[in-house]
Motif scaffolding. Structure first.
Motif, short mmCIF file in Angstrom:
data_model
loop_
_atom_site.label_atom_id
_atom_site.label_comp_id
_atom_site.label_asym_id
_atom_site.label_seq_id
_atom_site.Cartn_x
_atom_site.Cartn_y
_atom_site.Cartn_z
N GLU A 50 12.40 -1.12 -5.03
CA GLU A 50 11.60 -0.73 -3.86
C GLU A 50 10.60 0.38 -4.20
O GLU A 50 9.38 0.22 -4.02
CB GLU A 50 12.53 -0.26 -2.74
CG GLU A 50 11.81 0.22 -1.48
CD GLU A 50 11.23 -0.89 -0.65
OE1 GLU A 50 10.05 -0.79 -0.28
OE2 GLU A 50 11.95 -1.87 -0.38
N VAL A 51 11.08 1.51 -4.66
CA VAL A 51 10.19 2.63 -4.93
C VAL A 51 9.29 2.39 -6.14
O VAL A 51 8.08 2.66 -6.07
CB VAL A 51 10.99 3.94 -5.08
CG1 VAL A 51 10.07 5.10 -5.48
CG2 VAL A 51 11.71 4.27 -3.76
N SER A 53 8.03 -0.30 -7.19
CA SER A 53 6.95 -1.21 -6.81
C SER A 53 5.90 -0.50 -5.96
O SER A 53 4.71 -0.79 -6.06
CB SER A 53 7.52 -2.42 -6.04
OG SER A 53 8.05 -2.02 -4.79
N GLY A 54 6.33 0.45 -5.13
CA GLY A 54 5.37 1.23 -4.35
C GLY A 54 4.48 2.08 -5.24
O GLY A 54 3.27 2.20 -5.01
N ARG A 62 -2.86 -3.02 -4.93
CA ARG A 62 -1.96 -3.45 -3.86
C ARG A 62 -2.12 -4.93 -3.59
O ARG A 62 -1.13 -5.63 -3.35
CB ARG A 62 -2.25 -2.62 -2.61
CG ARG A 62 -1.89 -1.14 -2.78
CD ARG A 62 -2.46 -0.28 -1.68
NE ARG A 62 -2.17 1.13 -1.95
CZ ARG A 62 -2.78 2.14 -1.35
NH1 ARG A 62 -3.71 1.89 -0.44
NH2 ARG A 62 -2.47 3.38 -1.66
N ALA A 101 10.33 -6.53 -2.62
CA ALA A 101 10.02 -5.13 -2.92
C ALA A 101 8.54 -4.95 -3.25
O ALA A 101 7.93 -3.95 -2.86
CB ALA A 101 10.88 -4.65 -4.08
N SER A 104 6.75 -4.91 0.09
CA SER A 104 7.09 -3.77 0.92
C SER A 104 6.30 -2.54 0.48
O SER A 104 6.27 -2.19 -0.69
CB SER A 104 8.59 -3.48 0.83
OG SER A 104 8.94 -2.31 1.53
N GLY A 105 5.68 -1.89 1.42
CA GLY A 105 4.89 -0.71 1.10
C GLY A 105 3.46 -1.07 0.76
O GLY A 105 2.51 -0.53 1.35
N THR A 327 3.72 4.35 -1.91
CA THR A 327 4.97 4.93 -2.39
C THR A 327 5.74 5.60 -1.27
O THR A 327 6.97 5.45 -1.18
CB THR A 327 4.68 5.95 -3.51
OG1 THR A 327 3.89 5.33 -4.53
CG2 THR A 327 5.98 6.45 -4.13
N THR A 329 5.59 4.77 1.86
CA THR A 329 6.11 3.67 2.67
C THR A 329 7.31 3.02 2.00
O THR A 329 8.29 2.66 2.67
CB THR A 329 5.01 2.62 2.90
OG1 THR A 329 3.83 3.26 3.42
CG2 THR A 329 5.47 1.57 3.90
N SER A 330 7.27 2.88 0.68
CA SER A 330 8.40 2.31 -0.03
C SER A 330 9.62 3.23 0.01
O SER A 330 10.76 2.75 0.05
CB SER A 330 8.01 2.03 -1.49
OG SER A 330 7.13 0.93 -1.56
N GLY A 333 11.16 2.47 3.10
CA GLY A 333 11.86 1.19 2.96
C GLY A 333 13.18 1.34 2.23
O GLY A 333 14.17 0.69 2.59
#
Length: 385
Positions: A50-51, A53-54, A62, A101, A104-105, A327, A329-330, A333
């Motif tokens: 998750e993080v 990937s942000g 993006r 992932a 997301s973000g 980041t 936003t992630s 998430g």
């Protein structure tokens, strides 16, 4: 901007395998424990990626990550079709979790920045709400299509259609604008600096910290309870064929909630918190009825939960500036994912001792507590520096 977005979210969720993939696993010899293990692999993959990937979304492109997301999911479904075994299913879940992932973000940051560049940042809550409604509609449409096609065609057609939907989603993502991002070094230091910037903003800026906490606590509960709606429906009626319409009613409620989000953007803190409290009571009442009519109340409650989630997310985007939007936003998430695990575990304990209705009532009480703390502006008091 909106046409590619709505096309992307529709086909990203128009996956005909969704309603039947658990059956696919069991029909190929997997035990309940092995199926549960697959879900754990999926969740762990999403949490671990998750993080990172942000951060990649903020450093690189993006749009590229949003394009890659459905392609990875489609590759995962392909592995399910070609190698229907525990190993093939596990590999597919890893790809699906990674794809989720990546999206997301990155998606929220891309949409907000593009609207902001056009001077239309205030419309973000409406655009995001409509995209949530489109996604819910896609799930309803996929469920209906699967109900008609699956008995005739079986898993191969479901798999091919799902992969095709992923490719179409990637095609819509390719039409997203690619606004310039603040140049970042693509070295380890560049990634580290973006992550440090995001964490630092959450720690130092109270408005961002508040928004992250609200996004997590509002979203994690109802987002996790959604997984148990079919079990509550089965518990609330003796008529087997009513279960599916009851579940679909809740999905329809979520679609309506997305459409309402634009109207809720200007709610004051007190009104929003009061609405959350009333909605929690409505959900508890619907669960306690133990009757199909109670799902009208539950659908209404999920509509409001969806609406408040969109508003909370829009609030977060509006207070984040700088190069680390995806980041931040992630990180929110990640908080949702971790809190969701807590909801799953707690719900399991409650249902083991009582029943599904009690589980819904228990988390309605949690929402009531959140509403009280929110209106008193103490929900993050312990975080204040």
């Amino acid at each position: 901007m909106t046409t590619p977005l709505y096309g992307f979210v529709f086909f990203n969720d128009f996956i005909l395998l969704y309603p039947v993939y658990a059956l696919l696993f069991t029909e190929h010899g997997l035990t309940v424990t092995e199926v549960a293990t697959l879900f754990v692999i999926w969740s762990v993959t999403a949490i671990l990626s998750e993080v990172p990937s942000g951060v990649v979304a903020d450093v690189l492109s993006r749009r590229a990550l949003v394009m890659a997301a459905p392609m990875l999911a489609g590759l995962g479904y392909t592995l399910w079709g070609l190698f229907p075994s525990f190993g093939g299913f596990a590999a597919g879940f890893v790809l699906w979790g990674l794809g989720g992932a990546l999206r997301s973000g990155a998606l929220e940051a891309l949409v907000y920045d593009e609207l902001n560049r056009r001077g239309a940042a205030s419309s973000y809550v409406t655009v995001l709400g409509r995209s949530k409604a489109v996604a819910a509609t896609a799930i309803l449409a996929a469920t209906a299509a699967t109900a008609v096609l699956f008995p005739v065609t079986g898993y191969p057609v479901m798999t091919v259609a799902s992969v095709a939907a992923c490719l179409v989603a990637a095609g819509f993502a390719a039409r997203f604008p690619s606004p310039p991002q603040t140049p970042q070094a693509t070295s380890w230091r560049g990634y580290r600096d973006i992550l440090a910037d995001a964490v630092g903003r959450i720690r130092r800026q109270r408005s961002i910290r508040h928004a992250v906490v609200l996004v997590v606590v509002i979203t994690a509960i109802w987002g996790s309870l959604e997984e148990y709606v079919p079990l509550l429906a089965a518990e609330s009626t003796d008529v087997a064929w009513l279960v599916v319409p009851m579940v679909l009613a809740v999905s329809a409620g979520q679609a309506v909630g997305g459409l309402w989000a634009g109207r809720a953007a200007t709610l004051s803190t007190s009104v929003a918190a009061g609405l959350l409290a009333v909605t929690a009571a409505v959900m508890a009442s619907g669960a306690l009825l133990g009757h199909p009519t109670g799902f009208v109340l539950i659908a209404a409650a999920f509509a409001v939960f969806q609406m408040l989630t969109v508003v909370a997310d829009a609030t977060l985007q509006s207070v984040v500036d700088g190069p680390s939007r995806a980041t931040v936003t992630s990180l929110a998430g990640l908080g949702i994912d971790v809190a969701g695990i807590g909801v799953y575990l707690t719900y399991g304990v409650i249902v083991t001792a009582w029943d599904n209705a009690t589980g819904f009532v228990g988390f309605a009480v949690v929402y009531l507590v959140v509403a009280v703390l929110w209106v008193r502006r103490r929900i993050i008091g312990w975080l204040r520096g």
